[in-house]
Motif scaffolding. Structure first.
Motif, mmCIF file in Angstrom:
data_model
loop_
_atom_site.group_PDB
_atom_site.id
_atom_site.type_symbol
_atom_site.label_atom_id
_atom_site.label_comp_id
_atom_site.label_asym_id
_atom_site.label_seq_id
_atom_site.Cartn_x
_atom_site.Cartn_y
_atom_site.Cartn_z
ATOM 1 N N LYS A 103 0.826 -1.202 0.000
ATOM 2 C CA LYS A 103 0.000 0.000 0.000
ATOM 3 C C LYS A 103 0.864 1.258 0.000
ATOM 4 O O LYS A 103 1.987 1.270 0.489
ATOM 5 N N ASP A 104 0.303 2.317 -0.500
ATOM 6 C CA ASP A 104 1.039 3.584 -0.635
ATOM 7 C C ASP A 104 0.988 4.385 0.672
ATOM 8 O O ASP A 104 0.480 5.495 0.732
ATOM 9 N N TYR A 105 1.533 3.778 1.752
ATOM 10 C CA TYR A 105 1.654 4.469 3.035
ATOM 11 C C TYR A 105 3.023 5.136 3.117
ATOM 12 O O TYR A 105 3.979 4.716 2.450
ATOM 13 N N ASP A 106 3.139 6.146 4.006
ATOM 14 C CA ASP A 106 4.486 6.589 4.363
ATOM 15 C C ASP A 106 5.100 5.492 5.223
ATOM 16 O O ASP A 106 4.397 4.666 5.801
ATOM 17 N N THR A 109 3.806 4.915 8.918
ATOM 18 C CA THR A 109 2.478 4.306 8.999
ATOM 19 C C THR A 109 2.528 2.839 8.584
ATOM 20 O O THR A 109 1.850 1.986 9.158
ATOM 21 N N LYS A 110 3.347 2.534 7.579
ATOM 22 C CA LYS A 110 3.469 1.146 7.111
ATOM 23 C C LYS A 110 4.025 0.242 8.221
ATOM 24 O O LYS A 110 3.520 -0.855 8.461
ATOM 25 N N LYS A 189 -5.882 7.539 10.120
ATOM 26 C CA LYS A 189 -4.524 6.982 10.081
ATOM 27 C C LYS A 189 -4.346 5.975 11.212
ATOM 28 O O LYS A 189 -4.705 6.239 12.361
#
Length: 448
Positions: A103-106, A109-110, A189
């Motif tokens: 997923k396109d998380y920072d 957050t990932k 988030k």
């Protein structure tokens, strides 16, 4: 209504989850269940959260993470097979975890989401198992449960609006299984509590639901008055106050997260620590007030890994703002302190040793010398803190004298003494090598 939280050792294997299901079935009042990630099955095992951290670290440095991913999924495969559930559940958990990785998380957050997947996956497994037994159970994501947190990854705090949302769960007659350890910010988030934060989730949910009891299931019959790895067969504690348990948890009692009691305390909900492997044992009840028992000390806690920053300057007491400027230097370096014992011309700051790296140490001392101009500044590592805890200590004469005599009997020198303003605990700073001798001597003085 009761909220029951099951720790890592309680959900480490299929056999343990079968015990959990029996405990849930045994009391219809246990309507909301909070779970940790699978813990160790034996002393040589690895916690699933640690496997997930390894997975996250491999991903972060760009390393092939397939091996770490397979180790995590293998643990779930064994549990799912042991519960005779469909292997499709393994595929679902695998897809969820891969989706987090892709997923396109920072990156922050990932990594949070990877760690939190341990509790999330276990909650899905347990709810599926309960359904297979004919129980009207449902997995509930923390966001849907109403657990709204501050945007502080790794140390998030509950926001007041959560409790009203959580209370709405009372309208359902289903058994909800909620993963612990994480929640969501108002913006959606994912953020986590500090390590071991599933205890906090359980306490928050109990407070939000205004439950009659919050049960925390672990792998011991009750809380012991001292670490059983130091003292053989120590006395059990049947009842504690919130303040006493908070002090003991801070001082090194690993049975309960240090921050977990706050929501239950504010809502005046009793907490009972019980054993998943022996659920009929009395356990330890934690309440606002308890009857006087006679012994002013309820427990002795000890923890290693501390250090002291010592600063001395003639007429320090007349220098307005000296302590504030010293603590500002630590704040600038992201270092929190534990205690600040002081004298007329000197001040010690006790902090966790791991916070002060060698690089930070030289920089902090340089700043102190340049900005505060002390006569002397040095750092002493290898300290341990020992706390004697009890709300009745303030009304008993001679408690401190008995404690200091116990240190003398153990031939352990006291580096520092600090009594909190609440008079619930007295803390002693000593060299790490004397911890076990001192704790045994204190136990003999107060409990034998």
């Amino acid at each position: 209504m009761k909220v029951a939280k099951f720790g890592g050792s309680s959900v480490a294997s299929a056999e343990q989850l079968k015990k959990v299901a029996c405990i849930i079935q045994d009391d219809p009042a246990r309507r909301v269940i909070v779970v940790s990630a699978p813990g160790k099955r034996n002393s040589e095992d690895v916690k699933v959260t640690d496997l997930l951290i390894n997975l996250g670290n491999a991903y972060q440095v760009g390393k092939d993470y397939q091996y770490e991913l397979e180790r995590v999924l293998h643990r779930y495969q064994i549990i799912i097979a042991g519960l005779q559930l469909s292997s499709e559940l393994v595929n679902t958990i695998s897809q969820d975890l891969v989706q987090v990785l892709e997923k396109d998380y920072d990156i922050e957050t990932k990594l949070e989401a990877i760690k939190a997947s341990g509790e999330d996956s276990l909650a899905k497994i347990l709810s599926t198992y309960l359904i297979s037994l004919g129980i009207d159970a449902r997995y509930l994501n923390p966001q849907d449960a109403g657990i709204i947190l501050s945007d502080q990854p790794g140390s998030a705090q509950i926001l007041p609006e959560s409790f009203e949302k959580i209370y709405k769960l009372r309208k359902s007659n289903q058994i909800f299984v909620i993963p612990g350890f994480f929640g969501y910010t108002p913006e959606g988030k994912l953020v986590t509590f500090s390590r071991g934060g599933s205890d906090i989730t359980g306490s928050i949910v109990a407070a939000g639901l205004k439950a009659e009891l919050y049960e925390n299931f672990t792998d011991v019959d009750s809380v012991y008055c001292v670490n059983p790895q130091i003292v053989d067969q120590p006395k059990e504690i049947t009842s504690l106050t919130y303040k006493e348990m908070r002090e003991l948890a801070y001082g090194g009692f690993s049975v309960f997260h240090a921050e977990a009691l706050i929501p239950a305390f504010k809502a005046k909900i009793p907490v009972c620590i019980k054993n998943t492997n022996n659920p009929n044992a009395l356990g330890t009840i934690i309440v606002s007030e308890k009857e006087v028992r006679g012994n002013p000390v309820v427990g002795i806690a000890s923890d290693k890994g501390f250090m002291s920053l010592y600063v001395s300057k003639y007429l320090m007491n007349r220098e307005v703002g000296f302590g504030r400027r010293l603590l500002n230097i630590l704040e600038d370096e992201g270092i929190s302190y534990e205690h600040t014992p002081s004298g007329i011309d000197d001040l010690s700051v006790v902090l966790r040793e791991k916070q002060m790296t060698p690089e930070k140490e030289s920089f902090v001392i340089e700043r102190i010398n340049n900005e505060l101009h002390p006569d002397l500044v040095y750092i002493e590592r290898g300290l341990a803190l020992i706390m004697i805890v009890g709300e009745e200590m303030h009304s008993h004469i001679g408690t401190a004298a008995k404690a200091t005599q116990a240190f003398a009997d153990a031939k352990v020198n006291i580096e520092m003494i600090n009594q909190g303003s609440s008079e619930v605990s007295v803390m002693f700073g000593i060299k790490e090598e004397g911890v076990e001798r001192a704790v045994r001597s204190l136990y003999n003085a107060f409990f034998r």
